[in-house]
Design an enzyme around this catalytic site. Structure first.
Site, PDB file in Angstrom:
ATOM      1  N   HIS A 129       0.876  -1.182   0.000  1.00 43.40           N
ATOM      2  CA  HIS A 129       0.000   0.000   0.000  1.00 43.40           C
ATOM      3  C   HIS A 129       0.913   1.232   0.000  1.00 43.40           C
ATOM      4  O   HIS A 129       2.026   1.177   0.529  1.00 43.40           O
ATOM      5  CB  HIS A 129      -0.828  -0.048   1.290  1.00 43.40           C
ATOM      6  CG  HIS A 129      -1.878   1.000   1.444  1.00 43.40           C
ATOM      7  ND1 HIS A 129      -1.582   2.293   1.787  1.00 43.40           N
ATOM      8  CD2 HIS A 129      -3.211   0.947   1.313  1.00 43.40           C
ATOM      9  CE1 HIS A 129      -2.700   2.994   1.885  1.00 43.40           C
ATOM     10  NE2 HIS A 129      -3.705   2.206   1.587  1.00 43.40           N
ATOM     11  N   ASP A 209       3.191  -4.354   8.135  1.00 43.67           N
ATOM     12  CA  ASP A 209       1.968  -3.584   7.949  1.00 43.67           C
ATOM     13  C   ASP A 209       0.804  -4.548   8.178  1.00 43.67           C
ATOM     14  O   ASP A 209       0.516  -5.395   7.338  1.00 43.67           O
ATOM     15  CB  ASP A 209       1.958  -3.013   6.517  1.00 43.67           C
ATOM     16  CG  ASP A 209       0.651  -2.308   6.177  1.00 43.67           C
ATOM     17  OD1 ASP A 209      -0.313  -2.414   6.961  1.00 43.67           O
ATOM     18  OD2 ASP A 209       0.599  -1.667   5.109  1.00 43.67           O
ATOM     19  N   GLN A 212      -4.446  -5.039   7.136  1.00 43.86           N
ATOM     20  CA  GLN A 212      -5.479  -5.938   6.608  1.00 43.86           C
ATOM     21  C   GLN A 212      -5.576  -7.258   7.375  1.00 43.86           C
ATOM     22  O   GLN A 212      -6.485  -8.037   7.128  1.00 43.86           O
ATOM     23  CB  GLN A 212      -5.211  -6.236   5.118  1.00 43.86           C
ATOM     24  CG  GLN A 212      -5.364  -5.040   4.202  1.00 43.86           C
ATOM     25  CD  GLN A 212      -6.813  -4.548   4.088  1.00 43.86           C
ATOM     26  OE1 GLN A 212      -7.771  -5.286   4.333  1.00 43.86           O
ATOM     27  NE2 GLN A 212      -6.983  -3.290   3.714  1.00 43.86           N
ATOM     28  N   LYS A 235     -10.179  -0.687  10.637  1.00 41.51           N
ATOM     29  CA  LYS A 235     -10.310  -1.890   9.797  1.00 41.51           C
ATOM     30  C   LYS A 235     -10.821  -3.071  10.605  1.00 41.51           C
ATOM     31  O   LYS A 235     -11.003  -4.156  10.078  1.00 41.51           O
ATOM     32  CB  LYS A 235      -8.952  -2.275   9.198  1.00 41.51           C
ATOM     33  CG  LYS A 235      -8.211  -1.147   8.525  1.00 41.51           C
ATOM     34  CD  LYS A 235      -8.353  -1.190   7.034  1.00 41.51           C
ATOM     35  CE  LYS A 235      -7.359  -0.253   6.385  1.00 41.51           C
ATOM     36  NZ  LYS A 235      -7.822   0.278   5.127  1.00 41.51           N
ATOM     37  N   CYS A 378      -4.825   2.466  -3.655  1.00 45.17           N
ATOM     38  CA  CYS A 378      -3.598   2.982  -3.013  1.00 45.17           C
ATOM     39  C   CYS A 378      -2.426   2.038  -3.220  1.00 45.17           C
ATOM     40  O   CYS A 378      -1.583   1.849  -2.319  1.00 45.17           O
ATOM     41  CB  CYS A 378      -3.793   3.241  -1.522  1.00 45.17           C
ATOM     42  SG  CYS A 378      -4.924   4.575  -1.199  1.00 45.17           S
TER      43      CYS A 378
HETATM   44  N1  PLP Z   1      -1.680  -0.666   4.626  1.00 39.14           N
HETATM   45  C1  PLP Z   1      -2.638  -1.422   4.087  1.00 39.14           C
HETATM   46  C2  PLP Z   1      -2.320  -2.811   3.634  1.00 39.14           C
HETATM   47  C3  PLP Z   1      -3.940  -0.903   3.958  1.00 39.14           C
HETATM   48  O1  PLP Z   1      -4.895  -1.644   3.406  1.00 39.14           O
HETATM   49  C4  PLP Z   1      -4.193   0.416   4.403  1.00 39.14           C
HETATM   50  C5  PLP Z   1      -5.526   1.011   4.214  1.00 39.14           C
HETATM   51  O2  PLP Z   1      -6.260   0.700   3.321  1.00 39.14           O
HETATM   52  C6  PLP Z   1      -3.150   1.135   4.966  1.00 39.14           C
HETATM   53  C7  PLP Z   1      -1.901   0.573   5.059  1.00 39.14           C
HETATM   54  C8  PLP Z   1      -3.360   2.536   5.469  1.00 39.14           C
HETATM   55  O3  PLP Z   1      -4.240   2.532   6.563  1.00 39.14           O
HETATM   56  P1  PLP Z   1      -4.813   3.905   7.129  1.00 39.14           P
HETATM   57  O4  PLP Z   1      -5.435   4.606   5.954  1.00 39.14           O
HETATM   58  O5  PLP Z   1      -5.816   3.472   8.147  1.00 39.14           O
HETATM   59  O6  PLP Z   1      -3.683   4.651   7.700  1.00 39.14           O
END
Ligand code: PLP
Length: 427
Positions: A129, A209, A212, A235, A378
């Site tokens: 992401h 990270d 998910q 999430k 993203c």
């Molecule tokens: N990393 C992953 C794999 C994600 O799916 C997301 C959000 O969709 C993020 C990071 C970023 O999360 P946040 O927007 O809550 O900071």
């Protein structure tokens, strides 16, 4: 709650929908089918009540006042640190409150600015992401370090052979997603962390990270042996604006606070200041008190269901959907991305349909009451260079989704395609 059998799980999660007021509504006259959970999950009433409770009964700043309201707010707020630590098998002092995964990853990267040197190497993967990509790209640009990518194979899995060849003594950071928000790939992070530690003589920080995965399976950071595990509350049925950085204490000692102000200090003089102890030195300013406390109710809520039950039910939905999409791929011009093996796949499905733009798919499905996501999710490099498309549509399930919703979605997807083929738009 005890671990349930498949049939018990299907029954149990069908009933759980009543906890989510938003799911009772209709969209365009159709029952809402919310399958945009990869973007954010829906909220149970207990969590919504908790926010209202805080503001109507004990709204006050934390860590500062000595009055009753402030003491109550501080105690409720700090309880969540303990709950979070227990939820992922960490220690309280290893839990930092931030505003989300993005802020958490930035907190780590900015905290390493004075540690990473020219010619050091940072490894991420092609499936990250932007939050776990641009952040390290910037750190590399600012320090002169080299950014390397683990390749994604056509089946949506990481290329292990190539990954191993990237590792060497210069590798200082490995930042990788647990589950891809586009492909649904579940990366074997325990194995990856083991290899990285061995090949770099324990000199490389491993940053996961967990955006998910945190709401979809039990997470034990001690078993994983990662240095950092970062996630967002929203999430996992929690509020927006609150996230967690878990950092192994020895890893937290390696990062420098990069946001300055109240609460993160010990002593301040005109010329210099000393910082508070870990984790408070990373939490400058008034925090997001209401949402943190509400996040605590969600931890209780999910723990009561049991993360094993949630994981197991995720697999039931994933397996059912994987079976159903075979016909879509064979006969309707659909392309689904990511692994097809159930053990490597979470309930996240990105797809394209020959001749139909993903934005049209989202708009038409919305008319059926189905909420899906369309775009690059993203993850532009993954979408453009690996999947080789401009955009895709994404269906992502959570535990309040049902088998009958899947049947409805499959039917609607077929309609979208056949109406487009006939040149007749549905609405
Ligand atoms: N990393 C992953 C794999 C994600 O799916 C997301 C959000 O969709 C993020 C990071 C970023 O999360 P946040 O927007 O809550 O900071």
């Amino acid at each position: 709650m005890k671990q349930l059998s498949n049939q018990e799980l299907i029954k149990y999660f069908k009933k759980i929908r009543k906890d989510f007021p938003i799911l009772k509504q209709k969209v365009h006259g159709k029952k809402l089918v919310y399958v945009d959970n990869g973007a954010t999950a829906q909220k149970p009433q207990v969590m919504i009540d908790s926010i209202s409770d805080y503001y109507s009964k004990y709204n006050s700043n934390v860590h500062r006042g000595l009055h009753t309201l402030s003491e109550k707010a501080t105690s409720e707020y700090e309880k969540v640190r303990t709950k979070t630590a227990n939820f992922i098998n960490a220690k309280e002092e290893e839990i930092i409150f931030t505003s989300g995964t993005t802020a958490g990853l930035n907190l780590i990267a900015n905290g390493l600015l004075d540690k990473i040197k020219k010619d050091d190497e940072i490894i991420i993967s092609e499936m990250e992401h932007h939050a776990n990509l641009v952040t390290w790209q910037q750190l590399a640009l600012k320090t002169g370090a080299k950014l390397k990518y683990v390749k994604v194979l056509q089946n949506g899995e990481l290329d292990f052979k190539q990954a191993e060849s990237l590792l060497n003594k210069k590798t200082k950071i490995l930042a990788i997603t647990h589950i891809s928000n586009v492909l649904g790939t579940i990366n074997p992070i325990k194995k990856i962390i083991e290899i990285v530690k061995r090949k770099t003589n324990h000199k490389c920080l491993t940053i996961i990270d967990g955006a998910q995965s945190i709401g979809h399976m039990p997470i034990d950071v001690k078993k994983l042996d990662c240095d950092f595990f970062v996630f967002s509350a929203h999430k996992m049925c929690g509020p927006t604006g609150i996230g967690i950085v878990y950092g192994k204490y020895s890893a937290l000692e390696k990062i420098t606070p990069s946001i300055y102000g109240g609460d993160m200090i010990l002593e301040v003089e005109f010329e210099k200041s000393s910082f508070n102890k870990i984790p408070f030195c990373f939490e400058a300013g008034t925090p997001n008190i209401a949402d943190t406390i509400a996040f605590g109710t969600v931890i209780d809520y999910l723990s009561n269901i049991g993360m094993k039950n949630i994981e197991h039910y995720d697999k039931i939905l994933t397996k059912y959907f994987l079976d159903e999409i075979k016909d879509l791929e064979k006969n309707y011009g659909f392309h689904f991305y990511g692994p097809k093996a159930i053990s490597k796949k979470s309930a996240v499905f990105s797809f394209t349909i020959d001749g139909v733009h993903s934005h049209d798919i989202s708009t038409i499905l919305d008319k059926f009451g189905i909420a899906v996501r369309g775009g690059h999710h993203c993850a532009m490099p993954l979408t453009n260079s690996v999947m080789k498309v401009v955009a895709s549509s994404r269906i992502s399930f959570y535990f309040y989704n049902t088998i009958s919703e899947i049947d409805y979605i499959i039917n609607c997807l077929k309609k979208v395609k056949s109406e487009f083929d006939k040149g007749e738009f549905l609405f």
